[in-house]
Write a protein that holds these residues in place. Structure first.
Motif, PDB file in Angstrom:
ATOM      1  N   CYS A 123      32.585   6.932 -18.995  1.00 17.19           N
ATOM      2  CA  CYS A 123      31.705   6.004 -19.015  1.00 17.19           C
ATOM      3  C   CYS A 123      30.371   6.969 -18.585  1.00 17.19           C
ATOM      4  O   CYS A 123      29.270   6.744 -18.765  1.00 17.19           O
ATOM      5  CB  CYS A 123      31.836   5.244 -17.384  1.00 17.19           C
ATOM      6  N   GLY A 124      30.388   8.492 -18.516  1.00 16.73           N
ATOM      7  CA  GLY A 124      29.372   8.948 -18.320  1.00 16.73           C
ATOM      8  C   GLY A 124      29.106   9.449 -16.799  1.00 16.73           C
ATOM      9  O   GLY A 124      28.114  10.148 -16.669  1.00 16.73           O
ATOM     10  N   THR A 153      32.135  22.981 -11.582  1.00 17.54           N
ATOM     11  CA  THR A 153      30.750  22.567 -11.078  1.00 17.54           C
ATOM     12  C   THR A 153      30.809  21.372 -11.357  1.00 17.54           C
ATOM     13  O   THR A 153      31.018  20.416 -12.915  1.00 17.54           O
ATOM     14  CB  THR A 153      28.986  22.917 -11.600  1.00 17.54           C
ATOM     15  N   VAL A 154      30.741  20.147 -10.636  1.00 13.32           N
ATOM     16  CA  VAL A 154      30.565  18.918 -11.371  1.00 13.32           C
ATOM     17  C   VAL A 154      29.634  18.012 -10.636  1.00 13.32           C
ATOM     18  O   VAL A 154      29.568  18.179  -9.288  1.00 13.32           O
ATOM     19  CB  VAL A 154      32.059  18.304 -10.101  1.00 13.32           C
ATOM     20  N   ASN A 155      28.884  17.068 -11.255  1.00 11.85           N
ATOM     21  CA  ASN A 155      27.512  16.373 -10.894  1.00 11.85           C
ATOM     22  C   ASN A 155      28.447  15.314 -11.587  1.00 11.85           C
ATOM     23  O   ASN A 155      28.946  14.095 -12.565  1.00 11.85           O
ATOM     24  CB  ASN A 155      26.681  16.939 -12.571  1.00 11.85           C
ATOM     25  N   GLY A 156      28.018  14.630 -10.375  1.00 11.10           N
ATOM     26  CA  GLY A 156      28.523  12.767 -10.305  1.00 11.10           C
ATOM     27  C   GLY A 156      29.553  12.792  -9.327  1.00 11.10           C
ATOM     28  O   GLY A 156      29.917  13.142  -8.304  1.00 11.10           O
ATOM     29  N   GLU A 216      33.746   4.965 -10.644  1.00 11.74           N
ATOM     30  CA  GLU A 216      33.091   3.628 -11.930  1.00 11.74           C
ATOM     31  C   GLU A 216      33.553   3.524 -12.989  1.00 11.74           C
ATOM     32  O   GLU A 216      34.084   2.238 -12.897  1.00 11.74           O
ATOM     33  CB  GLU A 216      32.080   4.040 -12.773  1.00 11.74           C
ATOM     34  N   CYS A 217      34.277   4.115 -13.886  1.00 11.71           N
ATOM     35  CA  CYS A 217      35.547   3.841 -14.885  1.00 11.71           C
ATOM     36  C   CYS A 217      37.001   4.083 -14.154  1.00 11.71           C
ATOM     37  O   CYS A 217      37.879   3.659 -15.125  1.00 11.71           O
ATOM     38  CB  CYS A 217      35.416   4.283 -15.961  1.00 11.71           C
ATOM     39  N   GLY A 218      36.945   4.634 -13.550  1.00 10.89           N
ATOM     40  CA  GLY A 218      38.914   5.905 -13.064  1.00 10.89           C
ATOM     41  C   GLY A 218      38.948   6.447 -13.603  1.00 10.89           C
ATOM     42  O   GLY A 218      40.642   6.387 -14.081  1.00 10.89           O
ATOM     43  N   THR A 219      38.623   7.191 -14.240  1.00 10.94           N
ATOM     44  CA  THR A 219      39.037   7.644 -15.384  1.00 10.94           C
ATOM     45  C   THR A 219      39.775   8.582 -14.567  1.00 10.94           C
ATOM     46  O   THR A 219      38.657   9.761 -13.112  1.00 10.94           O
ATOM     47  CB  THR A 219      37.986   9.118 -16.335  1.00 10.94           C
ATOM     48  N   ALA A 244      39.804  14.260 -20.390  1.00  9.27           N
ATOM     49  CA  ALA A 244      38.524  14.934 -19.791  1.00  9.27           C
ATOM     50  C   ALA A 244      37.479  15.614 -20.519  1.00  9.27           C
ATOM     51  O   ALA A 244      36.595  15.547 -20.944  1.00  9.27           O
ATOM     52  CB  ALA A 244      38.465  15.021 -18.538  1.00  9.27           C
ATOM     53  N   LEU A 245      38.807  16.507 -21.727  1.00  8.19           N
ATOM     54  CA  LEU A 245      37.922  17.837 -22.056  1.00  8.19           C
ATOM     55  C   LEU A 245      36.712  17.315 -23.204  1.00  8.19           C
ATOM     56  O   LEU A 245      37.547  16.735 -23.778  1.00  8.19           O
ATOM     57  CB  LEU A 245      38.550  19.261 -21.916  1.00  8.19           C
ATOM     58  N   ASP A 246      35.265  17.849 -23.448  1.00 10.42           N
ATOM     59  CA  ASP A 246      34.978  17.422 -24.596  1.00 10.42           C
ATOM     60  C   ASP A 246      35.495  17.701 -25.812  1.00 10.42           C
ATOM     61  O   ASP A 246      35.370  17.020 -26.768  1.00 10.42           O
ATOM     62  CB  ASP A 246      33.346  17.979 -23.957  1.00 10.42           C
ATOM     63  N   ASP A 247      36.284  19.036 -25.271  1.00 10.97           N
ATOM     64  CA  ASP A 247      37.085  19.315 -26.439  1.00 10.97           C
ATOM     65  C   ASP A 247      38.485  19.440 -25.855  1.00 10.97           C
ATOM     66  O   ASP A 247      39.346  20.581 -25.646  1.00 10.97           O
ATOM     67  CB  ASP A 247      36.923  21.039 -26.713  1.00 10.97           C
ATOM     68  N   PRO A 248      39.377  18.528 -26.563  1.00 11.45           N
ATOM     69  CA  PRO A 248      40.704  18.460 -26.140  1.00 11.45           C
ATOM     70  C   PRO A 248      41.480  19.584 -26.898  1.00 11.45           C
ATOM     71  O   PRO A 248      43.022  20.017 -26.313  1.00 11.45           O
ATOM     72  CB  PRO A 248      41.196  17.149 -26.732  1.00 11.45           C
TER      73      PRO A 248
END
Length: 135
Positions: free
Chosen positions: A9-10, A51-54, A76-79, A98-102
């Protein structure tokens, strides 16, 4: 180079200021739950480079290896996002999905093969370990 990761969900975004140290496919029963039936692919990074945001939620458990674990996920989304072993706080294992580049780093080994279901495909080109890899 900085690598990015996040949830479906971002709401959670992760920045990683390091190259991956290792990657492996895990078939322990806990990872099968996290993967919805499949194993998980986990990419290892130095913990101090994330670094984690959210907001995160944490699930505490004891892995098949006996390690006390914390597993972070999006509330929120359970990822499922990553795992931390209390015995190795300097390492964080980010779920490859979860990586933008899997494609950042392919698995280099398959662990907990003894717990894999009979239908699981275990890459014959990778080293297999019936349980946890030796340190």
């Amino acid at each position: 180079m900085t690598h990015q990761a996040g949830c479906l969900c971002g709401q959670v975004r992760i920045s990683i200021d390091a190259e991956p140290l290792a990657a492996r496919m895990c078939w322990c029963r806990l990872c099968q739950y996290l993967g919805g039936g499949s194993g998980t692919v986990n990419v290892c990074f130095p913990s101090d480079k994330l670094t984690v945001n959210g907001d995160l939620r944490w699930h505490h458990s004891v892995a098949d290896s006996g390690n006390a674990m914390r597993r972070g996920f999006c509330p929120e989304c359970g990822t499922p996002l990553f795992s931390l072993a209390e015995s190795r706080p300097h390492l964080t294992f980010v779920r490859a999905g979860a990586l933008d580049d899997p494609d950042l780093l392919a698995p280099q080994a398959v662990i907990w093969t003894d717990a894999a279901p009979a239908w699981a495909h275990l890459d014959p080109d990778l080293p297999h370990y019936p349980a946890q890899m030796p340190p």
